[in-house]
Motif scaffolding. Structure first.
Motif, PDB file in Angstrom:
ATOM      1  N   GLU A 135     -34.893   7.850   8.340  1.00  0.00           N
ATOM      2  CA  GLU A 135     -34.471   7.592   6.961  1.00  0.00           C
ATOM      3  C   GLU A 135     -34.944   6.205   6.531  1.00  0.00           C
ATOM      4  OE1 GLU A 135     -30.275   6.931   4.657  1.00  0.00           O
ATOM      5  OE2 GLU A 135     -30.491   8.775   5.819  1.00  0.00           O
ATOM      6  N   ALA A 136     -35.841   6.159   5.560  1.00  0.00           N
ATOM      7  CA  ALA A 136     -36.359   4.882   5.056  1.00  0.00           C
ATOM      8  C   ALA A 136     -35.445   4.336   3.970  1.00  0.00           C
ATOM      9  CB  ALA A 136     -37.771   5.064   4.508  1.00  0.00           C
ATOM     10  N   ARG A 137     -34.999   3.096   4.152  1.00  0.00           N
ATOM     11  CA  ARG A 137     -34.200   2.396   3.142  1.00  0.00           C
ATOM     12  C   ARG A 137     -34.817   1.014   2.916  1.00  0.00           C
ATOM     13  NH1 ARG A 137     -28.891   4.034   1.742  1.00  0.00           N
ATOM     14  NH2 ARG A 137     -28.390   6.089   2.595  1.00  0.00           N
ATOM     15  N   PRO A 138     -35.994   0.982   2.264  1.00  0.00           N
ATOM     16  CA  PRO A 138     -36.705  -0.289   2.086  1.00  0.00           C
ATOM     17  C   PRO A 138     -36.101  -1.135   0.965  1.00  0.00           C
ATOM     18  CG  PRO A 138     -37.895   1.476   1.001  1.00  0.00           C
ATOM     19  CD  PRO A 138     -36.715   2.127   1.692  1.00  0.00           C
ATOM     20  N   GLY A 139     -36.523  -2.397   0.948  1.00  0.00           N
ATOM     21  CA  GLY A 139     -36.124  -3.282  -0.136  1.00  0.00           C
ATOM     22  C   GLY A 139     -35.319  -4.474   0.329  1.00  0.00           C
ATOM     23  N   GLY A 140     -35.413  -5.555  -0.446  1.00  0.00           N
ATOM     24  CA  GLY A 140     -34.613  -6.750  -0.196  1.00  0.00           C
ATOM     25  C   GLY A 140     -34.915  -7.423   1.127  1.00  0.00           C
ATOM     26  N   ASN A 141     -36.219  -7.435   1.523  1.00  0.00           N
ATOM     27  CA  ASN A 141     -36.601  -8.046   2.809  1.00  0.00           C
ATOM     28  C   ASN A 141     -35.886  -7.413   4.001  1.00  0.00           C
ATOM     29  OD1 ASN A 141     -38.491  -9.903   1.879  1.00  0.00           O
ATOM     30  ND2 ASN A 141     -36.957 -11.463   1.467  1.00  0.00           N
ATOM     31  N   GLY A 142     -35.567  -6.143   3.875  1.00  0.00           N
ATOM     32  CA  GLY A 142     -34.902  -5.443   4.969  1.00  0.00           C
ATOM     33  C   GLY A 142     -33.388  -5.444   4.873  1.00  0.00           C
ATOM     34  N   ILE A 143     -32.849  -6.157   3.885  1.00  0.00           N
ATOM     35  CA  ILE A 143     -31.397  -6.296   3.774  1.00  0.00           C
ATOM     36  C   ILE A 143     -30.713  -4.959   3.458  1.00  0.00           C
ATOM     37  CG2 ILE A 143     -29.533  -7.341   2.403  1.00  0.00           C
ATOM     38  CD1 ILE A 143     -31.284  -9.822   2.133  1.00  0.00           C
ATOM     39  N   PHE A 158     -45.662 -10.734   2.109  1.00  0.00           N
ATOM     40  CA  PHE A 158     -45.077  -9.421   1.842  1.00  0.00           C
ATOM     41  C   PHE A 158     -43.807  -9.538   1.012  1.00  0.00           C
ATOM     42  CE2 PHE A 158     -46.922  -8.232   6.253  1.00  0.00           C
ATOM     43  CZ  PHE A 158     -48.204  -8.353   5.730  1.00  0.00           C
ATOM     44  N   GLY A 159     -43.699 -10.622   0.238  1.00  0.00           N
ATOM     45  CA  GLY A 159     -42.558 -10.816  -0.646  1.00  0.00           C
ATOM     46  C   GLY A 159     -41.907 -12.172  -0.443  1.00  0.00           C
ATOM     47  N   ILE A 160     -41.206 -12.643  -1.454  1.00  0.00           N
ATOM     48  CA  ILE A 160     -40.499 -13.920  -1.364  1.00  0.00           C
ATOM     49  C   ILE A 160     -39.415 -13.814  -0.284  1.00  0.00           C
ATOM     50  CG2 ILE A 160     -38.987 -15.525  -2.585  1.00  0.00           C
ATOM     51  CD1 ILE A 160     -40.440 -14.755  -5.158  1.00  0.00           C
ATOM     52  N   GLY A 161     -39.452 -14.744   0.648  1.00  0.00           N
ATOM     53  CA  GLY A 161     -38.491 -14.720   1.737  1.00  0.00           C
ATOM     54  C   GLY A 161     -38.887 -13.842   2.900  1.00  0.00           C
ATOM     55  N   SER A 162     -40.046 -13.202   2.815  1.00  0.00           N
ATOM     56  CA  SER A 162     -40.519 -12.377   3.925  1.00  0.00           C
ATOM     57  C   SER A 162     -40.979 -13.264   5.074  1.00  0.00           C
ATOM     58  CB  SER A 162     -41.680 -11.480   3.479  1.00  0.00           C
ATOM     59  OG  SER A 162     -42.803 -12.276   3.134  1.00  0.00           O
ATOM     60  N   TYR A 194     -46.623 -10.180  -2.508  1.00  0.00           N
ATOM     61  CA  TYR A 194     -47.011  -8.789  -2.693  1.00  0.00           C
ATOM     62  C   TYR A 194     -45.944  -7.909  -2.038  1.00  0.00           C
ATOM     63  CZ  TYR A 194     -51.656 -10.319  -4.217  1.00  0.00           C
ATOM     64  OH  TYR A 194     -52.688 -10.899  -4.905  1.00  0.00           O
ATOM     65  N   LYS A 195     -46.128  -6.598  -2.129  1.00  0.00           N
ATOM     66  CA  LYS A 195     -45.140  -5.683  -1.562  1.00  0.00           C
ATOM     67  C   LYS A 195     -45.376  -5.408  -0.086  1.00  0.00           C
ATOM     68  CE  LYS A 195     -44.109  -3.225  -5.882  1.00  0.00           C
ATOM     69  NZ  LYS A 195     -44.130  -1.913  -6.580  1.00  0.00           N
ATOM     70  N   GLY A 196     -46.605  -5.570   0.390  1.00  0.00           N
ATOM     71  CA  GLY A 196     -46.897  -5.259   1.784  1.00  0.00           C
ATOM     72  C   GLY A 196     -48.356  -5.472   2.104  1.00  0.00           C
ATOM     73  N   ILE A 197     -48.741  -5.137   3.326  1.00  0.00           N
ATOM     74  CA  ILE A 197     -50.088  -5.403   3.803  1.00  0.00           C
ATOM     75  C   ILE A 197     -51.135  -4.614   3.026  1.00  0.00           C
ATOM     76  CG2 ILE A 197     -49.966  -3.624   5.597  1.00  0.00           C
ATOM     77  CD1 ILE A 197     -51.786  -7.036   5.793  1.00  0.00           C
ATOM     78  N   ALA A 198     -50.800  -3.425   2.536  1.00  0.00           N
ATOM     79  CA  ALA A 198     -51.775  -2.628   1.785  1.00  0.00           C
ATOM     80  C   ALA A 198     -52.195  -3.354   0.511  1.00  0.00           C
ATOM     81  CB  ALA A 198     -51.188  -1.256   1.451  1.00  0.00           C
ATOM     82  N   ASP A 199     -51.235  -3.939  -0.208  1.00  0.00           N
ATOM     83  CA  ASP A 199     -51.546  -4.670  -1.431  1.00  0.00           C
ATOM     84  C   ASP A 199     -52.298  -5.963  -1.126  1.00  0.00           C
ATOM     85  OD1 ASP A 199     -50.286  -2.736  -2.937  1.00  0.00           O
ATOM     86  OD2 ASP A 199     -48.374  -3.779  -2.985  1.00  0.00           O
ATOM     87  N   VAL A 200     -51.905  -6.647  -0.048  1.00  0.00           N
ATOM     88  CA  VAL A 200     -52.598  -7.869   0.364  1.00  0.00           C
ATOM     89  C   VAL A 200     -54.044  -7.548   0.742  1.00  0.00           C
ATOM     90  CG1 VAL A 200     -52.724  -9.616   2.193  1.00  0.00           C
ATOM     91  CG2 VAL A 200     -50.535  -9.124   1.091  1.00  0.00           C
TER      92      VAL A 200
END
Length: 327
Positions: free
Chosen positions: A68-76, A161-165, A187-193
Protein backbone atom coordinates in the motif's frame (compact mmCIF):
# COMPACT_ATOMS: atom_id res chain seq x y z
CA UNK A 1 -15.17 -21.67 47.70
CA UNK A 2 -11.77 -21.75 45.98
CA UNK A 3 -8.96 -22.58 48.40
CA UNK A 4 -5.65 -20.72 48.46
CA UNK A 5 -3.97 -23.91 47.16
CA UNK A 6 -6.39 -24.20 44.23
CA UNK A 7 -5.91 -20.51 43.42
CA UNK A 8 -2.12 -20.85 43.50
CA UNK A 9 -2.26 -23.90 41.21
CA UNK A 10 -4.55 -22.07 38.79
CA UNK A 11 -2.24 -19.05 38.74
CA UNK A 12 0.75 -21.30 38.14
CA UNK A 13 -0.96 -23.05 35.26
CA UNK A 14 -1.90 -19.71 33.72
CA UNK A 15 1.70 -18.53 34.02
CA UNK A 16 3.00 -21.70 32.37
CA UNK A 17 0.36 -21.43 29.66
CA UNK A 18 1.38 -17.90 28.70
CA UNK A 19 4.58 -18.88 26.79
CA UNK A 20 2.65 -21.71 25.18
CA UNK A 21 -0.04 -19.29 24.01
CA UNK A 22 2.63 -16.94 22.64
CA UNK A 23 4.25 -19.83 20.77
CA UNK A 24 0.90 -20.80 19.27
CA UNK A 25 0.26 -17.18 18.27
CA UNK A 26 3.65 -17.07 16.55
CA UNK A 27 3.03 -20.35 14.78
CA UNK A 28 -0.35 -19.09 13.56
CA UNK A 29 1.05 -15.79 12.27
CA UNK A 30 0.03 -14.63 9.79
CA UNK A 31 -3.52 -15.94 9.59
CA UNK A 32 -4.87 -13.03 7.52
CA UNK A 33 -3.50 -10.61 4.89
CA UNK A 34 -0.44 -8.55 5.85
CA UNK A 35 0.01 -4.99 4.62
CA UNK A 36 3.37 -3.34 3.84
CA UNK A 37 3.10 0.46 3.72
CA UNK A 38 5.58 2.34 1.54
CA UNK A 39 5.78 6.15 1.84
CA UNK A 40 6.97 6.66 -1.76
CA UNK A 41 5.25 6.84 -5.15
CA UNK A 42 4.50 3.69 -7.11
CA UNK A 43 7.08 2.60 -9.66
CA UNK A 44 10.36 3.47 -7.96
CA UNK A 45 13.13 1.04 -6.99
CA UNK A 46 11.89 0.64 -3.40
CA UNK A 47 8.31 0.07 -4.57
CA UNK A 48 9.47 -2.60 -7.03
CA UNK A 49 11.66 -4.20 -4.35
CA UNK A 50 8.72 -4.25 -1.91
CA UNK A 51 6.45 -5.91 -4.45
CA UNK A 52 9.05 -8.59 -5.19
CA UNK A 53 9.48 -9.15 -1.45
CA UNK A 54 5.72 -9.48 -1.03
CA UNK A 55 5.61 -12.26 -3.64
CA UNK A 56 8.26 -14.29 -1.79
CA UNK A 57 6.62 -13.67 1.59
CA UNK A 58 3.28 -14.86 0.22
CA UNK A 59 4.93 -18.12 -0.83
CA UNK A 60 6.60 -18.53 2.56
CA UNK A 61 3.54 -17.60 4.63
CA UNK A 62 0.81 -18.95 2.34
CA UNK A 63 -0.95 -15.67 3.00
CA UNK A 64 -1.69 -12.50 0.98
CA UNK A 65 0.81 -9.64 1.38
CA UNK A 66 -0.48 -6.29 0.16
CA UNK A 67 1.68 -3.30 -0.84
CA UNK A 68 0.00 0.00 0.00
CA UNK A 69 1.61 3.25 -1.18
CA UNK A 70 0.97 6.30 1.00
CA UNK A 71 3.37 8.90 -0.43
CA UNK A 72 3.70 12.54 0.50
CA UNK A 73 5.09 14.87 3.14
CA UNK A 74 8.66 13.51 2.96
CA UNK A 75 7.37 10.14 4.11
CA UNK A 76 5.41 11.56 7.05
CA UNK A 77 2.00 10.46 5.74
CA UNK A 78 2.98 6.80 5.47
CA UNK A 79 4.92 6.83 8.74
CA UNK A 80 2.09 8.41 10.72
CA UNK A 81 -0.46 5.95 9.34
CA UNK A 82 1.77 3.00 10.19
CA UNK A 83 2.62 4.25 13.68
CA UNK A 84 -1.09 4.56 14.50
CA UNK A 85 -1.90 1.05 13.26
CA UNK A 86 -2.66 -1.83 15.62
CA UNK A 87 0.51 -3.53 16.95
CA UNK A 88 -0.68 -6.96 15.85
CA UNK A 89 1.84 -7.69 13.09
CA UNK A 90 -0.48 -7.00 10.17
CA UNK A 91 0.78 -3.53 9.23
CA UNK A 92 4.48 -3.21 8.36
CA UNK A 93 6.13 0.12 7.58
CA UNK A 94 8.88 0.24 4.95
CA UNK A 95 10.90 3.21 6.19
CA UNK A 96 14.32 4.70 5.65
CA UNK A 97 16.90 6.71 7.56
CA UNK A 98 15.17 9.95 6.58
CA UNK A 99 11.76 9.15 8.09
CA UNK A 100 13.22 7.49 11.19
CA UNK A 101 16.45 9.39 11.95
CA UNK A 102 16.34 12.76 10.16
CA UNK A 103 12.81 14.16 10.19
CA UNK A 104 12.57 14.51 14.01
CA UNK A 105 15.34 17.12 13.85
CA UNK A 106 14.10 18.79 10.67
CA UNK A 107 10.49 19.54 11.63
CA UNK A 108 9.55 21.70 14.59
CA UNK A 109 6.68 19.33 15.27
CA UNK A 110 6.21 15.79 13.99
CA UNK A 111 3.04 13.72 14.20
CA UNK A 112 4.90 10.58 15.27
CA UNK A 113 7.91 9.68 17.40
CA UNK A 114 10.20 7.31 15.45
CA UNK A 115 11.76 5.87 18.61
CA UNK A 116 8.63 5.48 20.76
CA UNK A 117 6.15 4.61 18.00
CA UNK A 118 8.12 2.04 15.99
CA UNK A 119 9.81 -1.30 16.59
CA UNK A 120 12.77 -1.97 14.22
CA UNK A 121 12.40 -5.31 12.45
CA UNK A 122 15.00 -5.73 9.71
CA UNK A 123 17.19 -3.53 7.52
CA UNK A 124 17.25 -4.83 3.95
CA UNK A 125 19.42 -2.64 1.72
CA UNK A 126 21.16 0.69 1.28
CA UNK A 127 21.87 3.06 -1.59
CA UNK A 128 24.84 5.41 -1.85
CA UNK A 129 24.37 8.65 -3.78
CA UNK A 130 26.46 9.66 -6.76
CA UNK A 131 27.15 13.33 -7.53
CA UNK A 132 25.58 14.02 -10.92
CA UNK A 133 26.31 17.03 -13.13
CA UNK A 134 24.51 18.11 -16.30
CA UNK A 135 26.68 17.80 -19.40
CA UNK A 136 25.86 21.44 -20.14
CA UNK A 137 28.38 22.47 -17.45
CA UNK A 138 32.17 22.20 -17.97
CA UNK A 139 32.60 20.08 -14.83
CA UNK A 140 34.22 16.65 -14.82
CA UNK A 141 35.59 16.26 -11.29
CA UNK A 142 35.06 17.19 -7.65
CA UNK A 143 37.73 19.92 -7.85
CA UNK A 144 36.17 21.43 -10.97
CA UNK A 145 32.76 21.45 -9.23
CA UNK A 146 34.12 23.37 -6.24
CA UNK A 147 36.17 25.78 -8.37
CA UNK A 148 33.21 26.52 -10.65
CA UNK A 149 30.78 26.96 -7.75
CA UNK A 150 33.12 29.37 -5.94
CA UNK A 151 33.69 31.37 -9.13
CA UNK A 152 29.92 31.45 -9.79
CA UNK A 153 28.20 31.57 -6.37
CA UNK A 154 24.53 30.64 -6.56
CA UNK A 155 24.59 30.00 -10.30
CA UNK A 156 24.58 26.22 -10.00
CA UNK A 157 21.01 24.95 -9.61
CA UNK A 158 20.80 21.73 -7.64
CA UNK A 159 17.79 19.46 -7.54
CA UNK A 160 16.35 17.52 -4.62
CA UNK A 161 13.37 15.25 -4.07
CA UNK A 162 11.53 18.01 -2.20
CA UNK A 163 12.03 20.58 0.55
CA UNK A 164 13.27 18.76 3.63
CA UNK A 165 14.09 15.60 1.70
CA UNK A 166 17.30 13.71 2.34
CA UNK A 167 18.81 14.94 -0.93
CA UNK A 168 18.02 18.53 0.14
CA UNK A 169 19.68 18.13 3.54
CA UNK A 170 22.67 16.18 2.22
CA UNK A 171 23.41 18.69 -0.56
CA UNK A 172 23.24 21.57 1.91
CA UNK A 173 25.62 19.65 4.18
CA UNK A 174 28.03 19.16 1.26
CA UNK A 175 27.85 22.89 0.44
CA UNK A 176 28.61 23.75 4.06
CA UNK A 177 31.59 21.39 4.16
CA UNK A 178 33.08 22.73 0.93
CA UNK A 179 32.22 26.41 1.34
CA UNK A 180 30.14 26.70 -1.82
CA UNK A 181 26.69 28.13 -2.51
CA UNK A 182 24.19 26.52 -4.88
CA UNK A 183 20.53 27.32 -5.55
CA UNK A 184 17.98 24.74 -4.45
CA UNK A 185 15.20 23.65 -6.82
CA UNK A 186 12.89 20.99 -5.33
CA UNK A 187 11.38 18.25 -7.49
CA UNK A 188 9.08 15.32 -6.74
CA UNK A 189 11.64 12.56 -7.29
CA UNK A 190 14.54 11.19 -9.28
CA UNK A 191 12.49 10.88 -12.50
CA UNK A 192 11.83 14.64 -12.57
CA UNK A 193 15.44 15.43 -11.61
CA UNK A 194 16.68 13.12 -14.36
CA UNK A 195 14.57 14.85 -17.03
CA UNK A 196 15.55 18.35 -15.86
CA UNK A 197 19.26 17.51 -15.86
CA UNK A 198 19.07 15.92 -19.31
CA UNK A 199 17.38 19.08 -20.59
CA UNK A 200 20.06 21.32 -19.03
CA UNK A 201 17.54 23.04 -16.75
CA UNK A 202 19.23 21.59 -13.67
CA UNK A 203 22.96 21.47 -13.03
CA UNK A 204 23.66 19.21 -10.04
CA UNK A 205 22.02 16.51 -7.95
CA UNK A 206 22.76 13.68 -5.57
CA UNK A 207 21.04 10.46 -6.55
CA UNK A 208 21.30 6.73 -7.17
CA UNK A 209 23.23 6.42 -10.43
CA UNK A 210 21.30 3.39 -11.70
CA UNK A 211 18.11 5.49 -11.79
CA UNK A 212 19.60 7.85 -14.40
CA UNK A 213 21.88 5.38 -16.20
CA UNK A 214 20.31 5.79 -19.68
CA UNK A 215 21.10 9.52 -19.66
CA UNK A 216 24.57 8.86 -18.28
CA UNK A 217 25.19 6.50 -21.18
CA UNK A 218 23.89 9.11 -23.63
CA UNK A 219 26.32 11.66 -22.21
CA UNK A 220 23.56 13.98 -20.96
CA UNK A 221 24.45 13.49 -17.28
CA UNK A 222 27.98 13.15 -15.94
CA UNK A 223 28.79 11.27 -12.69
CA UNK A 224 31.78 12.90 -10.98
CA UNK A 225 32.11 11.16 -7.60
CA UNK A 226 30.43 8.64 -5.31
CA UNK A 227 29.31 10.10 -1.97
CA UNK A 228 30.31 7.02 0.00
CA UNK A 229 33.24 5.04 1.31
CA UNK A 230 33.38 2.64 -1.62
CA UNK A 231 32.89 2.90 -5.37
CA UNK A 232 29.61 1.66 -6.80
CA UNK A 233 29.63 -1.48 -9.00
CA UNK A 234 27.33 0.38 -11.39
CA UNK A 235 30.10 2.93 -12.13
CA UNK A 236 33.39 1.27 -11.16
CA UNK A 237 35.54 4.00 -12.76
CA UNK A 238 33.94 6.86 -10.80
CA UNK A 239 35.99 7.74 -7.68
CA UNK A 240 34.67 8.21 -4.17
CA UNK A 241 34.62 11.76 -2.87
CA UNK A 242 37.68 11.09 -0.69
CA UNK A 243 39.57 9.59 -3.63
CA UNK A 244 38.70 12.76 -5.54
CA UNK A 245 40.22 14.93 -2.81
CA UNK A 246 36.99 15.85 -1.06
CA UNK A 247 35.96 15.93 2.61
CA UNK A 248 34.67 13.12 4.81
CA UNK A 249 31.12 13.11 3.45
CA UNK A 250 28.61 10.31 2.99
CA UNK A 251 25.19 10.48 1.39
CA UNK A 252 23.39 7.17 1.56
CA UNK A 253 19.99 5.83 2.50
CA UNK A 254 19.05 2.53 4.08
CA UNK A 255 15.65 0.90 3.83
CA UNK A 256 14.08 -1.38 6.41
CA UNK A 257 10.87 -2.69 7.92
CA UNK A 258 9.22 -1.50 11.14
CA UNK A 259 6.24 -2.57 13.21
CA UNK A 260 4.17 -0.26 15.40
CA UNK A 261 5.54 -0.25 18.96
CA UNK A 262 4.39 -3.04 21.28
CA UNK A 263 4.09 -5.61 18.50
CA UNK A 264 4.80 -9.03 20.09
CA UNK A 265 8.49 -9.95 20.04
CA UNK A 266 7.74 -13.38 18.59
CA UNK A 267 6.17 -11.78 15.50
CA UNK A 268 9.02 -9.26 15.16
CA UNK A 269 11.58 -12.06 15.21
CA UNK A 270 9.64 -14.22 12.75
CA UNK A 271 9.32 -11.43 10.18
CA UNK A 272 12.96 -10.40 10.69
CA UNK A 273 14.17 -13.95 10.08
CA UNK A 274 11.91 -14.57 7.08
CA UNK A 275 12.74 -11.26 5.36
CA UNK A 276 16.46 -11.71 6.06
CA UNK A 277 16.37 -15.18 4.49
CA UNK A 278 14.70 -13.82 1.35
CA UNK A 279 16.99 -10.77 1.18
CA UNK A 280 20.14 -12.87 1.45
CA UNK A 281 19.15 -15.37 -1.23
CA UNK A 282 21.41 -15.01 -4.26
CA UNK A 283 18.63 -14.72 -6.85
CA UNK A 284 16.65 -12.08 -4.95
CA UNK A 285 19.76 -10.07 -4.09
CA UNK A 286 21.05 -10.10 -7.68
CA UNK A 287 17.77 -9.05 -9.26
CA UNK A 288 16.08 -6.75 -6.74
CA UNK A 289 18.99 -5.17 -4.84
CA UNK A 290 22.15 -5.16 -6.95
CA UNK A 291 19.94 -5.02 -10.05
CA UNK A 292 18.60 -1.64 -8.86
CA UNK A 293 22.08 -0.29 -8.14
CA UNK A 294 21.63 -0.77 -4.39
CA UNK A 295 23.79 -2.55 -1.82
CA UNK A 296 22.71 -5.43 0.45
CA UNK A 297 22.55 -4.39 4.12
CA UNK A 298 20.71 -7.05 6.11
CA UNK A 299 20.49 -6.30 9.83
CA UNK A 300 18.18 -7.98 12.33
CA UNK A 301 16.56 -6.06 15.24
CA UNK A 302 19.52 -5.56 17.61
CA UNK A 303 22.03 -4.54 14.92
CA UNK A 304 19.38 -2.50 13.12
CA UNK A 305 18.66 -0.60 16.34
CA UNK A 306 22.38 0.26 16.68
CA UNK A 307 22.44 1.66 13.12
CA UNK A 308 19.38 3.78 13.89
CA UNK A 309 21.01 5.20 17.02
CA UNK A 310 24.17 6.08 15.09
CA UNK A 311 22.32 7.82 12.24
CA UNK A 312 19.99 9.64 14.63
CA UNK A 313 23.02 11.18 16.36
CA UNK A 314 24.49 12.15 12.96
CA UNK A 315 21.37 13.99 11.79
CA UNK A 316 20.89 15.69 15.15
CA UNK A 317 24.36 17.24 14.87
CA UNK A 318 24.21 17.92 11.11
CA UNK A 319 20.87 19.74 11.21
CA UNK A 320 21.96 21.80 14.22
CA UNK A 321 24.94 23.04 12.15
CA UNK A 322 22.76 23.73 9.11
CA UNK A 323 20.20 25.55 11.24
CA UNK A 324 17.50 24.11 8.99
CA UNK A 325 13.96 23.79 10.40
CA UNK A 326 10.58 23.21 8.76
CA UNK A 327 7.10 23.80 10.13
Amino acid sequence: MISRRDFTLSLGCATLASPLMQARAQAAYPNKPVKIVIPWPVGGAVDNHSRALSVDLQKKWNQTVIIEARPGGNGIIGAEYSARSAPDGYTIYNGNDSSICMLPFLYKTLSYDPIKDFEPVVCMMAGVSTALVAASLPIKSFKELIDYAKANPGKINYGSFGIGSKTHVDTEALSLLTGIKMTHIPYKGIADVNAAMAAGELHFALGIASAVMPNIQKGLIRPIFVAGEQRTPVLPDVPTIKEAGGPDFVSRSWFGLFFPAKTPAAIVDKVANDVAEISESAAFKERYVLGFGLDPLVLKPAAFRELIQKDTAFYRDALAKLNLKLE
